[in-house]
Design an enzyme around this catalytic site. Structure first.
Site, PDB file in Angstrom:
ATOM      1  N   ARG A  18     -17.870   0.522  -9.130  1.00  0.00           N
ATOM      2  CA  ARG A  18     -17.719  -0.875  -8.735  1.00  0.00           C
ATOM      3  C   ARG A  18     -17.784  -1.776  -9.968  1.00  0.00           C
ATOM      4  NH1 ARG A  18     -15.635  -4.145  -4.871  1.00  0.00           N
ATOM      5  NH2 ARG A  18     -17.107  -5.647  -4.004  1.00  0.00           N
ATOM      6  N   THR A  62      -6.503  -3.304  -0.880  1.00  0.00           N
ATOM      7  CA  THR A  62      -7.325  -2.234  -1.417  1.00  0.00           C
ATOM      8  C   THR A  62      -6.520  -1.014  -1.070  1.00  0.00           C
ATOM      9  OG1 THR A  62      -9.402  -3.414  -1.074  1.00  0.00           O
ATOM     10  CG2 THR A  62      -9.564  -1.048  -1.007  1.00  0.00           C
ATOM     11  N   ASP A  64     -16.533 -11.442  -4.326  1.00  0.00           N
ATOM     12  CA  ASP A  64     -17.323 -10.709  -3.329  1.00  0.00           C
ATOM     13  C   ASP A  64     -18.826 -10.976  -3.470  1.00  0.00           C
ATOM     14  OD1 ASP A  64     -15.173  -9.621  -2.034  1.00  0.00           O
ATOM     15  OD2 ASP A  64     -15.559  -7.550  -2.605  1.00  0.00           O
ATOM     16  N   SER A  88     -19.961  -4.439  -1.753  1.00  0.00           N
ATOM     17  CA  SER A  88     -18.637  -4.029  -1.262  1.00  0.00           C
ATOM     18  C   SER A  88     -18.741  -3.518   0.167  1.00  0.00           C
ATOM     19  CB  SER A  88     -18.104  -2.912  -2.157  1.00  0.00           C
ATOM     20  OG  SER A  88     -16.944  -2.323  -1.596  1.00  0.00           O
ATOM     21  N   SER A  89     -17.588  -3.437   0.839  1.00  0.00           N
ATOM     22  CA  SER A  89     -17.528  -2.820   2.173  1.00  0.00           C
ATOM     23  C   SER A  89     -16.782  -1.490   2.145  1.00  0.00           C
ATOM     24  CB  SER A  89     -16.796  -3.737   3.144  1.00  0.00           C
ATOM     25  OG  SER A  89     -17.483  -4.945   3.285  1.00  0.00           O
ATOM     26  N   GLY A 131      -9.178  -3.142   3.766  1.00  0.00           N
ATOM     27  CA  GLY A 131      -9.350  -4.119   4.837  1.00  0.00           C
ATOM     28  C   GLY A 131     -10.604  -4.951   4.719  1.00  0.00           C
ATOM     29  N   GLY A 132     -11.208  -5.026   3.518  1.00  0.00           N
ATOM     30  CA  GLY A 132     -12.391  -5.864   3.366  1.00  0.00           C
ATOM     31  C   GLY A 132     -13.454  -5.501   4.387  1.00  0.00           C
TER      32      GLY A 132
END
Ligand code: DON
Length: 582
Positions: A95, A391, A433, A462-463, A483-484
C-alpha cells in the site's frame, strides 16, 4: 459506484448472452485478469515453469502497460498467496504511504474546507508501493529470474498492443471529451471547483497517451509507450532499487519538486513492502484467508462470514428478502467496524484477533432483528471516506497448487492523471483515501475520525480484499475485485455463491451483487434481476433500496474438489477480461 446507464445495460447484455453460461476450464494452470494481453503474459510464465507468484508479478507489470487506468507502477496494493509446499498463506502489503512532508490538514484551506483539485496532480500521490511489493512477492515465492517477469511488459510498451474498444473509449474520454459539468454525478464529489481532472489537464499525460497524429483512438490502433518501456527495462535490469533509489527515483523526485508534490528521494528510499499476518476464518468447513490492515478488506469479509454463518441462507436462497436482509445487516455491521477500528497497524492499534473472532460476531449479530437496523443506531455519525471506481484484481494458480490473489490500484481511474515526466507512468491519487477533514463527519460519507488521519509515513486505509479459500490444504477459490468500498461486499457475494449457494463458478461470478456500506444508509442492488417482490419486502422491513450499476469485477478461479478441474472465470462485467491457461 456511479456508473452510467449504458454501462449498466452493457453488463446485462453480457450477462444474458449465451456465452455467459460457458465456463472456461483448465487442467494445469491459469491466470485470470482484466486484460487479455496481460493474462497471456502470465500464462506464458506458467508455461515456462513459473510459480503462481511469478505469473502474478508478470501479469501485474503487463497490466501497467495494457490497462493504464488501474494497472500500475506508480500505485500500490495487496497480494495474498498460497504456498502449497509449506501449506502457508503469505500476504504482502504494498500500500502507498504518506510522504514524510505530509500533514493532517494538507488538503484544507485555513477555514477547514477542502482545497479544489486535491485529488489530481503530484500532490495527491502517496509513495508508490507496487514495484517493491512485486519484488518482495518474487523474492518470497518466485522461481523465474526477475528480468523475465518484467521484460514482457517492456516489450508491450515498446512495440505497442492493439487498443480495445473499451480502452479507446476510456482514453478518448480522458483526452478529448469535455469534463463533466459541475454538480453532475460524474464530477468528482470532493472537488469544490466542480470539475473532474483528466489526462488532458497534464501535458506529460497527453504526450504519453495521445495518438501520434493527435486523432481520437479507435479499436485496433496501437498504443506505444516508449518512456514506460525504458522504465521497465531499467527495473528489469537493476531490480526494484532502480525505481526507489536509481534513475526512476530521480525522475519521480524531480517531477514532484516541479509540481508541488511531496514525495522525495528520501521517501522513495525508505519505502518498504511488508509481509503481514493474514486474517482468517472458517466458513462451512472451508478456510478463508484475506488481507489484514492497512486494508480493511479481509477483516470486513471475515466478519460478515462470521455473522452469516449462524443462518441457513441456502434454505431461503440468494434471491429471498430474508437472505438479503441478513446479508445487508452483516454488511452494515462489518462496515461500522471498518470505519471505527481499522487503519495502518504500524501507527494505530488494530485488534485484529478480536474483530475476526466468532465471539465478536456473536456480539454484533445480537442486535439483528427482522427489521433494518438504522445505521445511526450503531453510531450517530458516518466515518467512511469516498473512494473511486478504478482498481484491478487478478487471480493465478499454478500446477503445484500455489495460488495468488492480487489487487492493486492507482485509486481513481488513471490515478492522479499525472504521468511522471520521462518515466511514462501515472502517479496514484491514493492520499484521498485518508480522512481528509479531521473531526468532520456527515451522512454523505464524509469522515473525520482519528485512526485514518494523514500522518507522515503512514499507510492509507484500503478496502481491497484479495481472498483465498482452501479446504484440506488445497485451493478452492481465488477472488477479489475493484470497486472501492464495494470490494468486500463483492467478494462476500462470490464466496457465498460458491460456498453457501453451491452456484457454478460462472454463475457465482455473474450473479448480481448488493452493497451496503453502513453510511450512507442505503442498500444498493446491482442491475435489474433482483425480484421486485423481494425488494418491496426489504423496503417494508425498513431498508432504503436503490438500484445501482455494475458492482466490481471479480476475476476468479474455482477449483472443483472431486475432479481437480480449474475454472478460470473472467468477470464479464469487463469485456476485455480473460482467463488464459492450459
Ligand atoms: O484501496 C482502496 O480501497 C481504494 N483506493 C480502491 C479504489 C477502487 O477500488 C476504485 N475502483 N474501482
Amino acid at each position: 459506484m456511479q456508473l452510467s446507464r449504458a454501462a449498466g445495460l452493457g453488463v446485462l447484455l453480457i450477462l444474458w448472452s449465451p456465452l455467459a453460461l460457458r465456463a472456461q476450464t483448465f487442467t494445469k494452470h491459469v491466470v485470470v485478469a482484466q486484460e487479455g494481453n496481460a493474462a497471456d503474459v502470465g500464462r506464458d510464465v506458467l508455461r515456462q515453469g513459473g510459480t503462481a507468484t511469478d505469473a502474478a508479478v508478470a501479469t501485474a507489470f503487463a497490466l501497467a502497460v495494457t490497462h493504464p487506468a488501474a494497472g500500475n507502477l506508480g500505485g500500490g496494493g495487496f497480494l495474498v498467496a498460497y504456498d502449497a509446499a509449506r501449506r502457508a498463506v503469505v500476504t504482502i502489503d504494498f500500500r502507498e504511504a504518506a510522504p514524510k512532508g505530509a500533514t493532517e490538514r494538507m488538503y484544507l484551506r485555513p477555514d477547514g474546507t477542502l482545497l479544489p483539485r486535491h485529488r489530481a496532480g503530484a500532490w495527491a500521490a502517496g509513495v508508490p508501493g507496487t514495484v517493491r511489493g512485486l519484488a518482495l512477492a518474487h523474492a518470497r515465492l518466485g522461481k523465474r529470474p526477475w528480468p523475465t517477469l518484467v521484460q514482457p511488459a517492456a516489450r508491450l510498451a515498446r512495440e505497442g498492443f492493439p487498443v480495445s474498444a473499451e480502452l479507446a473509449r476510456s482514453l478518448n474520454g480522458q483526452l478529448f471529451d469535455p469534463a463533466p459539468a459541475a454538480g453532475s454525478a460524474a464530477a468528482r464529489k470532493d472537488d469544490l471547483s466542480g470539475r473532474s481532472d483528466r489526462l488532458a489537464d497534464f501535458p506529460e499525460s497527453v504526450a504519453a497517451f495521445r495518438k501520434s497524429d493527435g486523432s481520437r483512438w479507435k479499436e485496433g490502433d496501437r498504443l506505444i509507450q516508449p518512456d514506460l518501456a525504458e522504465t521497465l527495462d531499467r527495473i528489469a535490469e537493476h531490480g526494484p532499487d532502480e525505481f526507489y533509489k536509481g534513475r526512476t527515483a530521480e525522475l519521480i523526485a524531480r517531477y514532484m519538486a516541479g509540481h508541488e508534490g511531496l514525495v522525495t528521494l528520501d521517501d522513495l528510499a525508505a519505502y518498504q513492502a511488508k509481509e503481514r499476518a493474514p486474517v482468517h476464518t472458517s466458513f462451512r468447513g472451508y478456510e478463508v484467508y484475506g488481507m489484514g490492515p492497512p486494508s480493511s478488506g479481509g477483516i470486513v469479509v471475515v466478519q460478515m462470514l462470521n455473522i452469516l454463518e449462524r443462518y441457513d441462507l441456502k434454505a431461503d436462497g440468494p434471491f429471498a428478502a430474508l437472505t438479503l436482509h441478513r446479508v445487508t445487516e452483516a454488511m452494515r455491521r462489518a462496515f461500522f467496524t471498518r470505519a471505527t477500528a481499522v487503519a495502518d497497524p504500524d501507527v494505530v492499534d488494530v485488534p485484529v484477533a478480536k474483530l475476526t473472532s466468532k465471539a465478536y460476531a456473536d456480539e454484533l449479530a445480537r442486535s439483528i432483528t427482522d427489521r433494518a437496523t438504522p445505521s445511526a443506531q450503531l453510531a450517530p455519525f458516518p466515518v467512511l471516506g469516498a473512494e473511486g471506481e478504478h482498481t484491478t484484481h487478478l487471480s493465478t494458480l499454478d500446477g503445484d497448487g500455489n495460488a495468488v490473489a492480487l489487487t492493486y490500484t492507482l485509486e481513481e481511474g488513471y490515478g492522479a492523471k499525472a504521468v511522471v515526466a520521462g518515466a511514462g507512468f501515472l502517479l496514484n491519487n491514493e492520499m484521498g483515501d485518508f480522512n481528509l477533514i479531521p473531526g468532520r463527519t456527515d451522512t454523505s460519507g464524509r469522515i473525520g475520525t482519528p485512526a485514518n488521519l494523514i500522518a507522515p509515513g503512514k499507510r492509507i486505509l484500503s478496502s481491497q480484499a484479495p481472498t483465498l479459500v482452501l479446504r484440506d490444504g488445497r485451493v478452492r477459490l481465488v477472488t477479489g475485485s475493484p470497486g472501492g468500498r464495494t470490494i468486500p461486499n463483492t467478494v462476500l457475494w462470490v464466496v457465498l455463491n460458491v460456498l453457501e449457494f453451491g452456484r457454478s463458478p460462472r454463475e457465482a461470478v455473474d450473479a448480481p451483487r448488493t452493497h451496503h456500506p453502513w453510511f450512507p444508509d442505503v442498500l444498493t442492488v446491482e442491475g435489474s434481476t433482483w425480484p421486485p417482490e423481494a425488494l418491496e419486502a426489504l423496503k417494508a422491513m425498513g431498508h432504503r433500496v436503490r438500484r445501482g450499476g455494475v458492482q466490481g469485477d471479480a476475476h476468479s478461479i474455482v477449483v472443483d474438489a472431486a475432479s481437480g478441474t480449474i475454472h478460470g472465470v473472467a468477470d464479464r462485467r469487463r469485456a476485455t477480461a480473460k482467463a488464459s491457461g492450459d
